[in-house]
Design a protein around this motif. Structure first.
Motif, PDB file in Angstrom:
ATOM      1  N   SER A 127       3.624  29.104  71.490  1.00  0.00           N
ATOM      2  CA  SER A 127       2.800  29.916  70.591  1.00  0.00           C
ATOM      3  C   SER A 127       3.709  30.821  69.775  1.00  0.00           C
ATOM      4  O   SER A 127       4.738  31.293  70.270  1.00  0.00           O
ATOM      5  CB  SER A 127       1.805  30.775  71.378  1.00  0.00           C
ATOM      6  N   VAL A 154       2.234  22.986  69.772  1.00  0.00           N
ATOM      7  CA  VAL A 154       1.925  24.344  69.356  1.00  0.00           C
ATOM      8  C   VAL A 154       0.523  24.714  69.829  1.00  0.00           C
ATOM      9  O   VAL A 154      -0.446  24.002  69.567  1.00  0.00           O
ATOM     10  CB  VAL A 154       2.046  24.505  67.831  1.00  0.00           C
ATOM     11  N   PRO A 171      -2.173  23.416  65.838  1.00  0.00           N
ATOM     12  CA  PRO A 171      -2.333  24.217  67.057  1.00  0.00           C
ATOM     13  C   PRO A 171      -3.769  24.166  67.568  1.00  0.00           C
ATOM     14  O   PRO A 171      -4.669  23.677  66.870  1.00  0.00           O
ATOM     15  CB  PRO A 171      -1.974  25.626  66.582  1.00  0.00           C
TER      16      PRO A 171
END
Length: 293
Positions: free
Chosen positions: A5, A30, A51
């Protein structure tokens, strides 16, 4: 595959971190990206890295981010509480590079997970150093400094006993006004302060470098991170920014970390630690440098 992250993804540290992830895309997943007002860059990066969640710190920009991410399957959120929730998502490595005290939230959540925190947010240690370090110890987390000076000190101390350290010297470029006559400083403009002679950094840290306030915070960082007494910490002006820090030991020996002014080195060290992997950054030719000022 490591879960990663990045909080502060649109800033210079965040962008350099994504650059390193991009070079080995199969090695990283991610989890969360956060940014501020640069929605175009934040959305571009989120579309590339997919992500689980992308967050802007500003609630009024949520519709713009949602529109940019439409159909991507990425969760879109906004605000400080959303950043806190994103920081609670399990990750193996968390980069905290939000500017200001707002960076403390992802820093705390990282160590409370017992994971690895790559710390580029100065205020986490300046404002809450004892709390953050105690939480890291309590949860078995690893904190790796990403400021070039503190990464240099950390690397110089590998395999050493901190009790044998006599002094720690962190260097300062001197910032935009280092060669200005004192009489001219009263006429300096914000635009002039935003141009750093060596480093490519964000606006706030570049201005703090021009005023040398950034170095004051780094002295506090050094004390909090390494647990040394404040009288053991020194700083010197080193215009070339090639020596990032030096550690002096009680036997008179000194270890210096020398490298180009490229933040990808410190980021890459934290990303790959405890390994040293190849990095496509400039190599120094000491015969061309000749001498350090």
């Amino acid at each position: 595959m490591r879960r990663v992250s990045i909080f502060g993804a649109t800033g210079s540290i965040g962008q350099n971190t994504l650059d390193l992830l991009r070079r080995d895309p199969t090695a990283y997943q991610v989890v969360a990206l956060s940014g501020g007002r640069n929605i175009a860059q934040l959305a571009k990066d989120a579309l590339e890295f997919s992500p689980e969640v992308v967050v802007t710190a500003f609630a009024d920009l949520l519709p713009e981010l949602q529109a940019a991410m439409a159909g991507s399957g990425v969760a879109v959120e906004a605000g400080a509480e959303a950043i806190a929730r994103a920081a609670e998502r399990p990750a193996d490595w968390i980069m905290s590079c939000i500017v200001g005290v707002a960076g403390l939230t992802p820093s705390l959540h990282a160590v409370q997970q017992g994971t690895t925190l790559a710390l580029a947010n100065k205020e986490s240690l300046v404002a809450a150093g004892p709390i953050l370090m105690a939480e890291a110890r309590r949860h078995g987390a690893t904190i790796l400094p990403v400021d070039s000076e503190h990464s240099a000190v950390f690397q110089a101390l590998i395999g050493e006993d901190i009790s044998t350290v006599e002094r720690i010297i962190i260097t300062a470029s001197g910032g935009a006004f280092r060669d200005w006559p004192q009489a001219d400083l009263a006429k300096a403009t914000p635009a002039q302060a935003q141009t750093h002679p060596n480093w490519s950094m964000g606006q706030r840290i570049t201005i703090d470098s021009a005023s040398m306030f950034n170095k004051a915070m780094e002295l506090i960082e050094t004390k909090e991170f390494f647990g040394v007494h404040e009288t053991q910490i020194e700083t010197i002006i080193h215009p070339e920014s090639l020596i990032h820090a030096m550690v002096g030991f009680q036997d008179g020996g000194m270890m210096a970390h020398v490298g180009p002014p490229d933040m990808r080195h410190a980021i890459g060290f934290a990303l790959h630690y405890p390994e040293r992997r190849p990095l496509d950054v400039a190599r120094l030719d000491l015969t061309q440098i000749g001498q350090f000022r």
